[in-house]
Design a protein around this motif. Structure first.
Motif, PDB file in Angstrom:
ATOM      1  N   VAL A  66     -11.267   7.490  -8.395  1.00  0.00           N
ATOM      2  CA  VAL A  66     -10.872   7.411  -6.983  1.00  0.00           C
ATOM      3  C   VAL A  66      -9.371   7.127  -6.863  1.00  0.00           C
ATOM      4  O   VAL A  66      -8.647   7.785  -6.105  1.00  0.00           O
ATOM      5  CB  VAL A  66     -11.693   6.318  -6.255  1.00  0.00           C
ATOM      6  CG1 VAL A  66     -11.105   6.020  -4.881  1.00  0.00           C
ATOM      7  CG2 VAL A  66     -13.146   6.755  -6.119  1.00  0.00           C
ATOM      8  N   LEU A  67      -8.894   6.191  -7.677  1.00  0.00           N
ATOM      9  CA  LEU A  67      -7.479   5.819  -7.636  1.00  0.00           C
ATOM     10  C   LEU A  67      -6.605   7.000  -8.058  1.00  0.00           C
ATOM     11  O   LEU A  67      -5.613   7.344  -7.399  1.00  0.00           O
ATOM     12  CB  LEU A  67      -7.263   4.646  -8.593  1.00  0.00           C
ATOM     13  CG  LEU A  67      -6.228   3.609  -8.179  1.00  0.00           C
ATOM     14  CD1 LEU A  67      -6.619   2.968  -6.864  1.00  0.00           C
ATOM     15  CD2 LEU A  67      -6.108   2.532  -9.270  1.00  0.00           C
ATOM     16  N   THR A  69      -7.391  10.143  -7.999  1.00  0.00           N
ATOM     17  CA  THR A  69      -7.480  11.216  -7.016  1.00  0.00           C
ATOM     18  C   THR A  69      -6.582  10.926  -5.819  1.00  0.00           C
ATOM     19  O   THR A  69      -5.846  11.809  -5.354  1.00  0.00           O
ATOM     20  CB  THR A  69      -8.940  11.393  -6.547  1.00  0.00           C
ATOM     21  OG1 THR A  69      -9.751  11.648  -7.692  1.00  0.00           O
ATOM     22  CG2 THR A  69      -9.084  12.539  -5.573  1.00  0.00           C
ATOM     23  N   ALA A  70      -6.604   9.680  -5.342  1.00  0.00           N
ATOM     24  CA  ALA A  70      -5.785   9.319  -4.186  1.00  0.00           C
ATOM     25  C   ALA A  70      -4.302   9.549  -4.482  1.00  0.00           C
ATOM     26  O   ALA A  70      -3.587  10.189  -3.705  1.00  0.00           O
ATOM     27  CB  ALA A  70      -6.040   7.861  -3.805  1.00  0.00           C
ATOM     28  N   VAL A  71      -3.838   9.052  -5.642  1.00  0.00           N
ATOM     29  CA  VAL A  71      -2.420   9.202  -5.994  1.00  0.00           C
ATOM     30  C   VAL A  71      -2.070  10.679  -6.169  1.00  0.00           C
ATOM     31  O   VAL A  71      -1.032  11.152  -5.690  1.00  0.00           O
ATOM     32  CB  VAL A  71      -2.091   8.398  -7.277  1.00  0.00           C
ATOM     33  CG1 VAL A  71      -0.664   8.660  -7.720  1.00  0.00           C
ATOM     34  CG2 VAL A  71      -2.302   6.916  -7.036  1.00  0.00           C
ATOM     35  N   VAL A  73      -3.548  13.409  -4.899  1.00  0.00           N
ATOM     36  CA  VAL A  73      -3.578  14.172  -3.649  1.00  0.00           C
ATOM     37  C   VAL A  73      -2.256  13.990  -2.893  1.00  0.00           C
ATOM     38  O   VAL A  73      -1.648  14.957  -2.437  1.00  0.00           O
ATOM     39  CB  VAL A  73      -4.767  13.742  -2.766  1.00  0.00           C
ATOM     40  CG1 VAL A  73      -4.617  14.266  -1.349  1.00  0.00           C
ATOM     41  CG2 VAL A  73      -6.075  14.241  -3.359  1.00  0.00           C
ATOM     42  N   ILE A  74      -1.796  12.736  -2.825  1.00  0.00           N
ATOM     43  CA  ILE A  74      -0.569  12.473  -2.069  1.00  0.00           C
ATOM     44  C   ILE A  74       0.646  13.084  -2.780  1.00  0.00           C
ATOM     45  O   ILE A  74       1.408  13.859  -2.189  1.00  0.00           O
ATOM     46  CB  ILE A  74      -0.385  10.956  -1.864  1.00  0.00           C
ATOM     47  CG1 ILE A  74      -1.501  10.428  -0.956  1.00  0.00           C
ATOM     48  CG2 ILE A  74       0.985  10.666  -1.248  1.00  0.00           C
ATOM     49  CD1 ILE A  74      -1.609   8.929  -0.937  1.00  0.00           C
ATOM     50  N   THR A 200      -5.272  19.767   0.644  1.00  0.00           N
ATOM     51  CA  THR A 200      -5.768  18.411   0.420  1.00  0.00           C
ATOM     52  C   THR A 200      -7.123  18.452  -0.276  1.00  0.00           C
ATOM     53  O   THR A 200      -7.342  17.771  -1.276  1.00  0.00           O
ATOM     54  CB  THR A 200      -5.900  17.662   1.757  1.00  0.00           C
ATOM     55  OG1 THR A 200      -4.636  17.680   2.402  1.00  0.00           O
ATOM     56  CG2 THR A 200      -6.346  16.237   1.538  1.00  0.00           C
ATOM     57  N   LEU A 204      -8.135  17.370  -3.984  1.00  0.00           N
ATOM     58  CA  LEU A 204      -9.162  16.330  -4.024  1.00  0.00           C
ATOM     59  C   LEU A 204     -10.282  16.703  -5.007  1.00  0.00           C
ATOM     60  O   LEU A 204     -10.587  15.942  -5.927  1.00  0.00           O
ATOM     61  CB  LEU A 204      -9.724  16.129  -2.616  1.00  0.00           C
ATOM     62  CG  LEU A 204     -10.650  14.948  -2.364  1.00  0.00           C
ATOM     63  CD1 LEU A 204      -9.875  13.668  -2.533  1.00  0.00           C
ATOM     64  CD2 LEU A 204     -11.218  15.015  -0.947  1.00  0.00           C
ATOM     65  N   SER A 207      -9.007  17.093  -8.704  1.00  0.00           N
ATOM     66  CA  SER A 207      -8.725  15.828  -9.368  1.00  0.00           C
ATOM     67  C   SER A 207     -10.014  15.071  -9.644  1.00  0.00           C
ATOM     68  O   SER A 207     -10.176  14.455 -10.694  1.00  0.00           O
ATOM     69  CB  SER A 207      -7.812  14.949  -8.503  1.00  0.00           C
ATOM     70  OG  SER A 207      -6.726  15.687  -8.045  1.00  0.00           O
TER      71      SER A 207
END
Lengths: 276, 279
Positions: A66-67, A69-71, A73-74, A200, A204, A207
């Motif tokens: 999750v971490l 993927t978040a980094v 994506v941004i 996005t 998402l 990743s």
């Protein structure tokens, strides 16, 4: 035409059944069984699902994924958007730049992983460590790799989106006295929202399901701390005898999460299309 | 153009050149190291080869000989080419049938193809390996049909999307002129489908050429494809990796794709955009 089913559909359908339909149904069933091969399955109810959360591997992998993927994506989308913006400004050599930025996307995950393994370990060797020294190195290594791989891909989609924005919109904004920043915020970005949504969700899911790159770059080192969900499922299946059922249960949970993301995406793109 | 805009353009241009260098750097490093002796790679990958560390084509020779890279290369080529051809042909036929013959069964079938797109590989990998091995499709020919099964989701979905936008009149006219459905398909439908077939083929080719886990599970280490050979050369060696040969393998895996890319760039980029928007 109807009677041509055996010729037109049956070959595809048989291959589809062999590769997907039968294994999928078996997979759901086996997630409620204890087994070491498919033939010795014994029904155990929800036992496997309980055991998924019995040790910290799965939770760690989920959190790491999750971490990451978040980094990703941004960072991927911000860089891809900025490069696309630069390349649509009628620059010299735009096509050559586009060719170069897109190239990493064609290289397979295993090869990508080892290319970056060499480079990151080469840099870290000046500090006397390597990528398996700390989970932090593995995390940022994966982020850099993913950026290198996906920026060109997303850039291409953003360029297509930018080129679809009618020129007179920006000209009208200029005549009305909008600064370049205002035009970007109030004209370009709102018009680009469909591309943003596509990119996005592409980043998402890409990743979130990452496997090859993870295996080649860190293989989970140190101590499975950098194993993402797909790799953790693989390790549970093939790394521990008697844990196949737990692996299958993890796979079902993984599938449900991915399906939920796809469902949200469908809602998102659906409503966006109605607006435009 | 004002002086300020011109200056901004130059700054962006220089930034893009720097960025291009950063993007090409990793590939350049692998290329350089493939010409260095095997003990001069790890630890100092950024050093250019000197007269002592220059190995010529030695790494390529050992890489091809010891790791069976030549065979893996040909096997990957065989599997990719035939899978892609079969998917293009059979999925076009299936997609056409599913769009033109409307009943409950074709509707359900179509939904199943679309559904399969969102299911991650890990969900079916264990049971799929079992089924495929059980019916003896676990060889370089059988895997082509496994790829047909896995590729069918996206391919049928994209091709159906295109067929829905094609007016049925032409096909009806052909039918009145006495064409059988097979003739109608090959003379009229398939030629119209060409742009989408190219897109589907490119997407599938990129996926299958680079795929690692599926061929590893089904073909194992006996009939290894290129990505499998690379992974085995690294993981199977337990600390005694021949880094020189390994670098040569990476170069051999990258070069064909880049050549292919430079020649068919337009189609690849268009294909990727079309695939992204629909998938």
């Amino acid at each position: 035409m109807k009677k041509y089913f055996p010729l037109f559909v049956l070959p595809t359908l048989l291959a589809f059944a062999m590769a997907f339909v039968i294994p999928f149904i078996m997979g759901i069933y086996l997630s409620f069984n204890k087994f070491t091969t498919v033939e010795n399955a014994k029904w155990t109810g929800f036992d496997n699902y309980v055991r998924v959360f019995g040790n910290s591997d799965f939770i760690n992998a989920l959190w790491f994924t999750v971490l990451f993927t978040a980094v990703s994506v941004i960072t991927v989308n911000v860089f891809a958007f900025l490069i696309a913006l630069a390349l649509t400004k009628a620059l010299r050599g735009t096509n050559i730049f586009r060719t170069i930025f897109f190239m990493p996307n064609l290289i397979g995950g295993i090869v990508l992983g080892y290319i970056w393994n060499l480079i990151i370990n080469g840099v870290l060797s000046y500090f006397g460590v390597d990528i398996s020294y700390s989970a932090k190195y593995g995390f940022w290594g994966l982020v850099i790799l993913t950026n290198w791989q996906l920026i060109g891909y997303m850039m291409v989609i953003y360029i297509a989106g930018l080129q679809n924005i009618p020129k007179d919109l920006n000209e009208a904004a200029e005549i009305d006295g909008a600064t370049r920043g205002q035009a970007l915020r109030h004209v370009t970005i709102p018009m680009l929202m469909p591309s943003v949504t596509i990119c996005t969700f592409l980043t998402l899911t890409n990743s979130f399901k990452l496997f090859d790159q993870n295996l080649a770059l860190t293989a989970g080192a140190p101590a499975r701390k950098t194993a993402m969900l797909a790799l953790d499922i693989y390790n549970t299946f093939y790394g521990r005898a008697g844990w196949q059922g737990v692996g299958q249960a993890k796979a079902v949970i993984f599938f449900i999460i991915v399906a939920m993301i796809a469902f949200i995406q469908l809602k998102f793109t659906g409503s966006k299309e109605v607006e435009s | 153009m004002t002086a300020g805009k011109k200056f901004g353009g130059t700054v962006i241009f220089i930034l893009m050149i720097i960025l291009s260098a950063i993007f090409l750097f990793p590939i350049f490093i692998v290329f350089i190291n493939s010409f260095k002796t095997k003990f001069s790679i790890m630890g100092s990958p950024f050093r250019l080869p000197t007269s002592e560390t220059f190995a010529g084509f030695e790494n390529y020779v050992t890489g091809i000989k010891s790791a069976g890279i030549g065979g893996a290369f040909l096997r990957s080529l065989f599997i990719t080419v035939f899978s892609v051809l079969i998917i293009a042909l059979l999925c076009s036929m299936t997609a056409w049938y599913l769009v033109r013959v409307k009943n409950k069964f074709t509707k359900i079938l179509y939904s199943m193809f679309v559904f399969s797109m969102i299911v991650p590989f890990q969900m079916v990998m264990y049971t799929m390996t079992y089924v495929v091995t059980k019916i003896k499709f676990n060889n370089p020919v059988g895997i082509i049909f496994v790829y047909l099964g896995f590729g069918a989701g996206l391919s049928v979905f994209m091709l159906s999307g295109f067929i829905k936008s094609v007016p049925v009149d032409l096909e009806e006219a052909a039918e009145i002129d006495g064409c059988t459905p097979v003739q109608t398909f090959f003379r009229i439908v398939f030629p119209i489908l060409k742009p989408t077939v190219i897109t589907v083929t490119i997407l599938n080719a990129m996926w299958i050429w680079n795929d690692y886990l599926l061929p590893y599970l089904i073909l194992g280490t006996q009939n290894k494809t290129l990505p499998v050979a690379i992974q085995i050369a690294m993981q199977g060696a337990y600390g005694s990796v021949n880094w020189g040969g390994f670098m040569a393998m990476l170069v051999l895996a990258i070069v064909p794709i880049i050549i292919f890319y430079l020649f068919s760039q337009k189609y690849i980029i268009e294909g990727v955009i079309a695939g992204a928007v629909k998938g």
